[in-house]
Motif scaffolding. Sequence first.
Motif, short mmCIF file in Angstrom:
data_model
loop_
_atom_site.label_atom_id
_atom_site.label_comp_id
_atom_site.label_asym_id
_atom_site.label_seq_id
_atom_site.Cartn_x
_atom_site.Cartn_y
_atom_site.Cartn_z
N ASP A 58 0.86 -1.20 0.00
CA ASP A 58 0.00 0.00 0.00
C ASP A 58 0.89 1.24 0.00
N ASN A 116 -11.08 3.27 9.90
CA ASN A 116 -11.09 4.64 9.40
C ASN A 116 -10.44 5.59 10.41
N ASP A 117 -9.60 6.48 9.90
CA ASP A 117 -8.93 7.48 10.73
C ASP A 117 -9.43 8.87 10.31
N SER A 146 -8.63 5.54 5.20
CA SER A 146 -8.68 4.12 5.57
C SER A 146 -7.27 3.66 5.94
N LYS A 147 -7.14 3.10 7.10
CA LYS A 147 -5.85 2.60 7.56
C LYS A 147 -6.01 1.14 8.01
N TYR A 148 -4.89 0.53 8.32
CA TYR A 148 -4.94 -0.87 8.76
C TYR A 148 -3.84 -1.11 9.78
N ARG A 149 -4.02 -2.15 10.51
CA ARG A 149 -2.98 -2.61 11.44
C ARG A 149 -2.93 -4.13 11.41
#
Length: 955
Positions: free
Chosen positions: A639, A688-689, A701-704
């Motif tokens: 990404d 979502n941030d 949109s973020k992920y971990r």
Amino acid sequence: MLLVRFTILVVALCSARIAGAQSYWQQEVNYSIDVSLNDKQHSLEGFERMEYINHSPDTLRFIWIHLWPNAYKNDRTAFTDQQLQNGNTAFYFSGSDDKGYINKLNFKVDNETAETVDHPNYIDIVQLVLPSPLLPGKKIVITTPFHVQLPYNFSRGGHIGESYQATQWYPKPAVYDRQGWHPMPYLDQGEFYSEFGSFEVRVTVPENYVVAATGELQDDAEKNWLRTRSSFDWKPEKIKIKTKAGSYKTTYQQYPSSAVKTKTLTFKESRIHDFAWFADKRFIVDMDTCRLPSGKLVDVASYYLPEEKSQWQHSVAYAKTAVRNRSRWIGEYPYKNVSVVQGPKGYGAGMEYPTITLIPPAESEIALDKVIEHEIGHNWFYGILGSNERQYPWMDEGLNSYYENRHSQLKYPAGDAKFGNTSYHSKDMATLFVNTVVALKKDQPINTPSDSLSEINYALMAYLKTADWLSYLEAKYGRDKLDNAIQAYYEQWKFRHPQPADLKESISKSLGVPQDSLFSYLDKTGPLPNSIPGGTRVVFTSPRSIANYISSPVKNLISIGPAIGTNKYDNIALGLFFTNYKFPPSPLQFFVAPMYSTGIKKLAGTGLVNYSFHPDNGAFRKIRIGVSASAFGINEFKDSGKTTSLSFHKIVPSVRFVLTEKNPKSTMNRYIQFKTFMISEDALQFYNDTTIVGTDTSVASKYRVINNNRTLNQLMLVWENNRALYPYRGELKIEQGTDFVRAGFTGNYFFNYAKGGGLDLRLFAGKFFYTSSKTFSKQIQTDRYHLNMTGANGREDYTYSDYFAGRNAFEGTASQQIMVRDGAFKVRTDLLADKIGKTDNWLAAINLSSSIPSSINPLSLLPIKIPLKFFLDIGTYADAWKRNSNEDRFLYDAGLQIPLLNETVNIYIPLLYSSVYKDYINSTIADKKFWKKISFSIDISHFSLRKINRNLALE
């Protein structure tokens, strides 16, 4: 009354003296045989005259006669049964032209026709009913014509083309000794027991044949002609000839035209119990004399083929050394000549006969030297000391192997074998193999009959452990005392039939100490004294360290070496392995390979620890408890130029119970296994941030990376028969995880083809159960466990038991890898949200895979041998049978399969398939449809050393 008592006492004393004088006796058979070879029909025509002298105290009313060529008559003989049990199907599937028999018999006793009665169990034994009883001390003359159709040489004798090996070819009486009659069928594993006597044999062959035979050639003109063969340099034309499997190969021409004229050669020898002869037009002949330590001269001859000249050029020297050493160590060679003959290519192991032995082509000059020494040595242990080889193979093979080891250590002090560039003694490797089987408690006592030993124990116990047993005696008393004891045994029992008790009595007398303790090891399983050295050693694995361990083993060995792994996500993983795996195995075994993954930039690797019990008695022959662990990359997410790598970790405790098989020769393997898979997997969690700057609001949109843990319990019951003919395997697997139970049965059956290869039949039936109410979320959570008709992908390898080059790849070559599981179809439908043929109910399938003959295999044109198969899969599943379902009830696919590396790697090319698969391919794959529908599997989890050699999979 006093006179009566005195008379009774005298009679009793005389009877006791007579009984004592007759405590040992043996029969005598003297032969006169005329035989002629027909090299067009590969047959023998003969007439035999036997003088049978009854030295026993018993009156005989019949004589058992061995007709061993009949062992090759059909596929219902003891020979055939044993061949199959030992994994050899060559004779079973041979054609009628390759079989053999003996007929045209017409037995007469003292010119009176005698009746024969078939043996109740074996077609290669008959009972000759004597017209009149044969009293003690009397003799009879038995005559008969006979015709032998020589078989293709499947075992010791017969022919390969126009190369002839006439062994066990004439009617021969069974031995009658103190234990009674010893009629025995011909066997490949298990040799012979015959009466001593004299032989005069006249052999008629076309005049261009060279004949090598037992005994002394009586024809001076033939001797002179043979001497000219030392410079023989015939260069045969290369042509295509038919092999026994029915295929064709380019080879040296073996069939120059037969001579019209014939010659008759006479051979004589006394104090022997067998006669063999060999004929070939191509033989080179080397001759010399050998002076024994006593000064006696022995004629030595070597017969071999032109293409083996470079390797056999020293064969006479090897033979001379063997005869001199054995005469010095055991007792003087009593005959006037000794010969070694090269068997044709395709011939198996070496085989001995009085004064002559047949030797297969060897891999090196040292190997040839050792085989010649061993086979010539059988002139002592078998030829002169005529023990019952079928009942006590160790008295022949084992004692002989001890002296072979002495020869190797004397002539090749640095070692007679190599690992890399480091030498070691093959004797030491043999001891490691013996101790390995002993440690696994799969050994049998040395003193076990040949036909009761498993194939591997026949070699390890009868040959190798017996040699170690005699080495133990040498270490205990010294070589000089041992030599004196064996020499005394030889002098007492030469040209007789010694039993184990006779050997024990002779050695005890020579050493002056009863050898009950030493001989008790013959009837025990387990290690010999001091057979496994103590100590601990840590080595960095290399050919040198392996060779050094073979030469000097220790109880505890820890090996260290480089470890390397690769897949799409780890890229290259580098590290070290640490293991105590060795021969013989320790009860506690470990293998640990920590590595650094250059792809995911963290530690990866694999390892296991097992502890094995081998109960002496009971239902289980082995119980193994252990735990394994591994950690590798499984996926990656890219990404905005950033790559996030995901990995898994698993810990798997297990226990396996291997059931005991009552028959040591059984090819069955049955076990119960329980495992718990505790797996931790990385996954991405998106969220979502929201960012507020002044009056502007943006949502990104973020992920971990999160960690998911799951547990799967697996119970497996396996029963398999690894027999050579129609092997099969059944596996019942029951797995339980959160909210579900998955049950499946997989059955495999192999149908052998007569000309090699065969048909694999696989059956699968499975059922998926929910342990609580079925919901949509549970369906999603258990999706990877559902039963699958089409090729399962890496994500569906839910126990991480198989190797995947790109476990979660959706494009490229790595994405085309599948697992052979459940329905085991070879087409893939991974790009669908719901794969075709996937179900959380029930599923059943039939899978067929057939080898393709090399004659129609287009890959046979390549310089390397690549097999080709045809596959067909047919299956059905619950969803297709639902009311109002529009799905095909039965699915199929078919195509070509390329198996590589003993079917560890398989490439599948689907050519025909159900319309639903055709629609998927046409609608989903945009270009290169043919190449993209090809799939492949890498089946490491089911790899077994048995695929390489059936005797390597000792567990």
